[in-house]
Design a protein around this motif. Structure first.
Motif, short mmCIF file in Angstrom:
data_model
loop_
_atom_site.label_atom_id
_atom_site.label_comp_id
_atom_site.label_asym_id
_atom_site.label_seq_id
_atom_site.Cartn_x
_atom_site.Cartn_y
_atom_site.Cartn_z
N PRO A 27 0.76 -1.23 0.20
CA PRO A 27 0.29 -0.02 0.18
C PRO A 27 1.04 0.99 -0.05
N THR A 28 0.65 2.10 -0.47
CA THR A 28 0.79 3.31 -0.40
C THR A 28 -0.05 4.59 0.18
N GLU A 29 -0.22 6.50 0.20
CA GLU A 29 -1.11 6.45 0.79
C GLU A 29 -1.67 7.27 -0.81
N TYR A 32 -1.87 1.47 -4.91
CA TYR A 32 -0.98 0.64 -4.46
C TYR A 32 -0.36 0.25 -5.32
N GLY A 33 1.13 -0.30 -5.10
CA GLY A 33 2.34 -0.41 -5.37
C GLY A 33 2.88 -1.87 -6.12
N LEU A 34 3.47 -2.07 -7.69
CA LEU A 34 3.68 -3.60 -7.89
C LEU A 34 5.43 -4.08 -7.14
N GLY A 109 15.50 2.74 -19.98
CA GLY A 109 16.65 3.01 -20.92
C GLY A 109 16.57 4.80 -21.05
N GLN A 110 16.32 5.73 -20.12
CA GLN A 110 16.09 6.91 -20.23
C GLN A 110 17.09 7.78 -19.29
N ASP A 111 17.74 8.35 -19.03
CA ASP A 111 19.51 8.63 -18.33
C ASP A 111 18.71 9.44 -16.69
N LEU A 196 4.41 16.97 -15.11
CA LEU A 196 4.09 15.62 -16.11
C LEU A 196 2.26 14.55 -15.81
N ARG A 197 2.31 15.18 -14.85
CA ARG A 197 0.93 14.88 -14.41
C ARG A 197 0.83 15.46 -12.75
N PRO A 198 -0.69 15.57 -13.36
CA PRO A 198 -1.20 16.27 -12.37
C PRO A 198 -1.45 15.04 -10.81
N ALA A 221 9.00 16.87 -23.86
CA ALA A 221 9.00 15.80 -22.32
C ALA A 221 9.04 14.25 -22.23
N PRO A 222 9.40 13.99 -21.37
CA PRO A 222 9.41 12.67 -20.92
C PRO A 222 8.30 11.54 -21.25
N ARG A 223 9.13 10.43 -21.87
CA ARG A 223 7.41 9.81 -21.99
C ARG A 223 6.98 9.56 -20.72
N ALA A 224 5.52 8.98 -19.96
CA ALA A 224 5.04 8.79 -18.99
C ALA A 224 4.20 7.87 -19.46
N SER A 225 4.08 6.49 -18.97
CA SER A 225 2.41 5.71 -19.98
C SER A 225 0.90 6.31 -18.89
N GLY A 226 1.58 7.15 -17.60
CA GLY A 226 0.19 7.51 -17.11
C GLY A 226 -0.02 9.33 -18.07
O1 TXA Z 1 1.12 7.44 -7.08
C1 TXA Z 1 2.38 6.75 -7.50
O2 TXA Z 1 3.14 7.45 -8.66
C2 TXA Z 1 2.19 5.10 -7.62
C3 TXA Z 1 2.57 4.02 -6.37
C4 TXA Z 1 2.51 2.79 -6.51
O3 TXA Z 1 3.75 4.90 -6.35
N1 TXA Z 1 2.63 4.75 -8.88
C5 TXA Z 1 2.65 5.03 -9.57
O4 TXA Z 1 3.56 4.48 -10.85
O5 TXA Z 1 1.32 5.41 -10.56
P1 TXA Z 1 2.90 4.06 -12.55
O6 TXA Z 1 3.79 3.06 -12.86
O7 TXA Z 1 1.41 3.65 -12.76
O8 TXA Z 1 2.86 5.65 -13.32
C6 TXA Z 1 4.14 5.84 -13.36
C7 TXA Z 1 5.05 7.52 -13.55
C8 TXA Z 1 4.27 6.30 -15.42
O9 TXA Z 1 3.41 7.54 -15.92
C9 TXA Z 1 6.13 6.94 -15.91
O10 TXA Z 1 5.95 6.47 -16.95
C10 TXA Z 1 6.56 8.14 -15.16
O11 TXA Z 1 5.80 7.78 -14.17
N2 TXA Z 1 7.59 7.59 -15.05
C11 TXA Z 1 8.48 7.23 -13.76
N3 TXA Z 1 9.81 7.42 -13.95
C12 TXA Z 1 10.00 8.68 -15.42
C13 TXA Z 1 11.34 9.38 -15.45
N4 TXA Z 1 11.93 8.34 -15.60
N5 TXA Z 1 11.15 9.81 -16.30
C14 TXA Z 1 9.63 9.89 -17.03
N6 TXA Z 1 8.60 9.75 -15.90
C15 TXA Z 1 8.53 8.99 -16.13
#
Ligand code: TXA
Ligand code: MG
Length: 339
Positions: A27-29, A32-34, A109-111, A196-198, A221-226
């Motif tokens: 769990p996180t606030e 939940y994380g994997l 793979g990003q820096d 990057l994400r509100p 801006a860096p790729r972010a799946s969210g």
């Molecule tokens: O609240 C949260 O952030 C939750 C809990 C578990 O901590 N985690 C979460 O992880 O939402 P995920 O993988 O669902 O979303 C992580 C976001 C993605 O959009 C990913 O691309 C971005 O963070 N991210 C992570 N590392 C990054 C990086 N080095 N550069 C750019 N974006 C990054």
């Protein structure tokens, strides 16, 4: 929170599993994380396999409050220091330049590296036990790729319970996540702050600390799946409708015999096959959002209609998630109102 939430046996077992390269959900606030050992590329690869997520998507590394950040990042800009002092432990992820010794697998793979110190007591206990507090846990949200994030341990079981690959054998309990939507992400790896994400920590609160508003992401801006268009989506199509249009659209849907599940906060509708009353407060709405989407998904309706909440800045995180869940609103609505 349940009595089992600081069960030291469960936490030690989970930490040992992480040290052996296994996956652990915790769990996180926010959600939940994997989790997996961030410095073990094989363990990180299991995350991608279990989630069904493309391996070029970076994951967030979670660290203990006492962690030595210089192990993870090559430099800590002043703005990062200010945001850490103001908001950690808490729902804020910073993107910084990755230290050379950290495997690139966590960053797709990003820096850079996404790093955050969570506030949840179970997450902190796990981070302090795992590698005696010196490790980092790479963890995306504990859901299948593109699906709604989990805010309870039961949601994680619902996501992975029937998982044939059996990669996830350990789920730590920690009650319902307080914040309910994923952390705010601020990129500080390229000079000025970019949002990057509100999330729960709003752009205004970041501006109060940094002295100016964070910029919006541009093409570089860096790729972010969210940040993909279709994300956080239940299986049932979601349609976002303004309060003013809601009565009319519901009437038309019912006239077409459509089974509607409704998430409303002002306008209710007796003909809906399922409904949830959301709260008229951004933090409370966020807290309930994903559980409500999951519940509406279970109604097996033709669509989930969401009464669009206010658009003021406190609601930015909620609106961002709703827009992505409802990425093809108009198309879905038009198809259901044909014939
Ligand atoms: O609240 C949260 O952030 C939750 C809990 C578990 O901590 N985690 C979460 O992880 O939402 P995920 O993988 O669902 O979303 C992580 C976001 C993605 O959009 C990913 O691309 C971005 O963070 N991210 C992570 N590392 C990054 C990086 N080095 N550069 C750019 N974006 C990054
Ligand atoms: Mg996610």
């Amino acid at each position: 929170m349940s009595d089992t939430s600081l069960d030291s046996f469960a936490i030690r077992d989970a930490a040992q599993r992480l040290e052996r390269g296994e996956l652990v959900a915790f769990p996180t606030e926010t959600v939940y994380g994997l989790g997996a050992d961030a410095e073990n590329p094989c363990a990180v690869a299991y995350i991608y396999e279990a989630k069904g997520r493309p391996s070029n998507h970076p994951v967030i590394v979670h660290v203990a409050p006492e962690a030595d950040l210089s192990h993870w990042v090559s430099s800590i800009p002043d703005d990062a220091r200010k945001l850490i002092d103001a908001f950690w432990p808490g729902p804020l992820t910073l993107i910084l330049k990755r230290a050379a010794n950290i495997p690139s697998a966590v960053s797709g793979g990003q820096d850079t590296i996404g790093i955050r110190c969570p506030a949840h007591p179970v997450a902190q206990a796990l981070l302090r036990t795992f590698k005696q507090g010196k490790g980092g846990i790479a963890a995306p949200s504990a859901n299948k790729f593109g699906h709604v994030s989990p805010t309870t341990a039961q949601h994680v079981r619902d996501e992975f319970g029937a998982d044939r690959s059996g990669l996830l054998k350990c789920i730590l309990e920690g009650g319902q996540s307080e914040v309910g939507i994923e952390s705010t992400i601020v990129d500080l790896s390229r000079g000025r702050a970019v949002l990057l994400r509100p999330g729960h920590i709003s752009a205004e609160r970041i501006a109060e600390v940094l002295g100016s508003m964070p910029a919006m992401p541009d093409a570089e801006a860096p790729r972010a799946s969210g940040t993909l268009e279709s994300h956080y989506a239940p299986l049932t199509p979601v349609v976002l409708v303004d309060s003013g249009e809601l009565g009319d659209i519901l009437r038309k849907l019912h006239a077409h015999d459509r089974r509607v599940a409704l998430m409303h906060y002002r306008t209710s509708d007796k003909a809906a096959v399922a409904h949830v009353a959301m709260k008229d407060d951004a933090a409370a709405y966020a807290h309930d959002l994903y559980a409500a989407l999951r519940k509406m998904d279970e109604a097996r309706a033709d669509l989930i209609v969401v009464e669009a909440p206010p658009t003021s800045s406190a609601w930015q995180g909620v609106n961002d998630r709703l827009r992505r869940a409802a990425h093809d609103s108009r198309g879905v609505l038009n198809r259901l109102l044909e014939k």
